[in-house]
Design a protein around this motif. Structure first.
Motif: not given
Length: 126
Positions: A40-62
Motif C-alpha cells: 500500500l502507498p505508505g503508513p499515513a495511507f494505511v492508518r487513515s484507511v484502517l481508521f475508516a474501515y473500522g468506523r464503517r464496521l463499528g469498531i473502535d479505530q484505535r
C-alpha cells in the motif's frame, strides 16, 4: 484479534462495496485485508484507511490499529503524530456555508462580478 474480513462478511458487505466506500481499488482493498502493508502507498495511507474501515464496521479505530498492525509498521504509523479525530478534514460545502464558515473569498468575488455583469448587460441596453 480483530478480523475485519469476518466482521465485513458478517455484515453482508462485499469486498467491492467496501473498497468503493473507502475509495480504494479492489486490489488495494485485498492487500489491506490480507495485511500486506508494504503493498500500500505508505503508513499515513494505511492508518487513515484502517481508521475508516473500522468506523464503517463499528469498531473502535484505535483498537483496529493496535491489533491489526505489526509492531514495526505500527511505529512508522505512530511517527505521523496525527490524531485523525482531531484532524479530520471537513467539507466546506457550497460556498463554504456547510459548517458555518463565511465561504471562499474567490467564490464571493466571482459571484459579485458575475452579478454586476448581468446587471450591466440587462440595464445597459436602455
Amino acid at each position: 484479534m480483530i478480523d475485519l474480513r469476518h466482521r465485513r462478511q458478517k455484515l453482508g458487505i462485499s469486498p467491492q462495496e467496501m473498497a468503493q466506500g473507502l475509495g480504494l481499488s479492489v486490489k488495494q482493498f485485498e492487500h489491506l485485508e490480507r495485511g500486506e502493508w508494504d503493498e500500500l502507498p505508505g503508513p499515513a495511507f494505511v492508518r487513515s484507511v484502517l481508521f475508516a474501515y473500522g468506523r464503517r464496521l463499528g469498531i473502535d479505530q484505535r483498537d483496529v490499529l493496535e491489533q491489526m498492525l505489526p509492531n514495526d509498521f505500527r511505529h512508522r504509523v505512530a511517527d505521523l503524530h496525527a490524531d485523525v479525530d482531531d484532524r479530520r478534514i471537513r467539507p466546506k460545502g457550497l460556498l463554504g456555508f456547510a459548517h458555518g464558515g463565511s465561504g471562499s473569498f474567490l467564490a464571493w468575488v466571482f459571484l459579485i462580478l458575475a452579478s454586476l455583469l448581468v446587471l450591466v448587460h440587462y440595464f445597459g441596453r436602455h
